[in-house]
Write a protein that holds these residues in place. Sequence first.
Motif, PDB file in Angstrom:
ATOM      1  N   MET A 176       0.884  -1.210   0.075  1.00 20.35           N
ATOM      2  CA  MET A 176      -0.085  -0.082  -0.029  1.00 20.35           C
ATOM      3  C   MET A 176       0.800   1.115   0.215  1.00 20.35           C
ATOM      4  N   ASN A 177       0.362   2.264  -0.817  1.00 22.80           N
ATOM      5  CA  ASN A 177       1.173   3.501  -0.904  1.00 22.80           C
ATOM      6  C   ASN A 177       1.233   4.051   0.486  1.00 22.80           C
ATOM      7  N   ARG A 224      -0.829   8.607   1.411  1.00 24.40           N
ATOM      8  CA  ARG A 224      -2.474   8.593   1.172  1.00 24.40           C
ATOM      9  C   ARG A 224      -2.783   9.789   1.668  1.00 24.40           C
ATOM     10  N   ALA A 250       1.339  10.286  -4.489  1.00 21.88           N
ATOM     11  CA  ALA A 250       0.191   9.943  -3.545  1.00 21.88           C
ATOM     12  C   ALA A 250      -1.041   9.196  -3.898  1.00 21.88           C
ATOM     13  N   GLU A 251      -1.840   8.642  -3.230  1.00 21.26           N
ATOM     14  CA  GLU A 251      -3.168   8.267  -3.375  1.00 21.26           C
ATOM     15  C   GLU A 251      -3.898   9.234  -2.704  1.00 21.26           C
ATOM     16  N   ARG A 270      -7.798  11.183  -1.757  1.00 17.30           N
ATOM     17  CA  ARG A 270      -9.178  11.133  -1.599  1.00 17.30           C
ATOM     18  C   ARG A 270      -9.692  12.791  -1.633  1.00 17.30           C
ATOM     19  N   ASP A 319     -12.106   7.998   5.793  1.00 17.28           N
ATOM     20  CA  ASP A 319     -10.859   9.021   5.288  1.00 17.28           C
ATOM     21  C   ASP A 319     -10.181   9.230   6.157  1.00 17.28           C
ATOM     22  N   TRP A 369      -7.727   6.199   6.943  1.00 16.13           N
ATOM     23  CA  TRP A 369      -7.011   5.830   5.721  1.00 16.13           C
ATOM     24  C   TRP A 369      -5.916   6.576   5.407  1.00 16.13           C
ATOM     25  N   ALA A 370      -5.978   7.753   5.690  1.00 21.78           N
ATOM     26  CA  ALA A 370      -4.868   8.786   5.130  1.00 21.78           C
ATOM     27  C   ALA A 370      -3.824   8.706   5.892  1.00 21.78           C
ATOM     28  N   THR A 371      -2.839   9.220   5.420  1.00 18.78           N
ATOM     29  CA  THR A 371      -1.549   9.268   6.229  1.00 18.78           C
ATOM     30  C   THR A 371      -1.148  10.839   6.270  1.00 18.78           C
ATOM     31  N   ARG A 396       4.790  10.567   3.551  1.00 21.25           N
ATOM     32  CA  ARG A 396       5.578   9.362   3.049  1.00 21.25           C
ATOM     33  C   ARG A 396       6.726   9.093   4.037  1.00 21.25           C
TER      34      ARG A 396
END
Length: 212
Positions: free
Chosen positions: A1-2, A5, A33-34, A36, A72, A75-77, A199
């Motif tokens: 997984m990236n 995010r 990045a992924e 949303r 969301d 999920w996000a970083t 990241r």
Amino acid sequence: MNDARIAVIYYSSTGNIHRLAEAYAKGAADAGAEVRLRKVPELASDAVVDGVPRWRAHLDATEHIASATHDDLTWATGYAFGTPTRFGNISSQLKQFFDTTSPLWLAGEMANKPVTGFTGSQDPHGGQESTLLALYQTMYHWGSVVLPPGWVDYEIAHAAGGNPYGISQVETQAHDSEYVAAVLAAARHQGGRLAETARALAHLNAAQASAA
């Protein structure tokens, strides 16, 4: 997984903050990045919205954009939050979303993740800086890592108005195509920085978790 995010979560009534949100999303995606792109729900009544044609038009034009959820955030970083100024504060729509996050806050879901904010106002002194500082108060409680644009790239920052707290747009200057292009370029640049920082912190957080 990236590991990068990015959740770009915003409120926009007539479209200015929406355009900035799209620029952030593009900058983050360009940095690998992924992403949303999410809006928070409208709280104003239909009667109020219908009284402002631009408001209704923008609401209808963005029906396809999903509403932000707690998923969301987990999920996000990394996060980018956008809001217009409301008497020098964030919009009630975004604040309402923040006010639902206590369970995630207690679980540390947003801790150690980078976050940046963006805003806009009618006039240059319409409360942009106080709005961004108010937004970051929630992030301090979350334990997130606030990532302001500062003056990391002098030329980009200066052309966009020089707000070190967050990228911001003045609506009375929206007729100036060079200014608008500079603001959107600054938003894309900051979106890229957010992705890169997310990241790096994700790797650090994973290393610390393994060592614990």
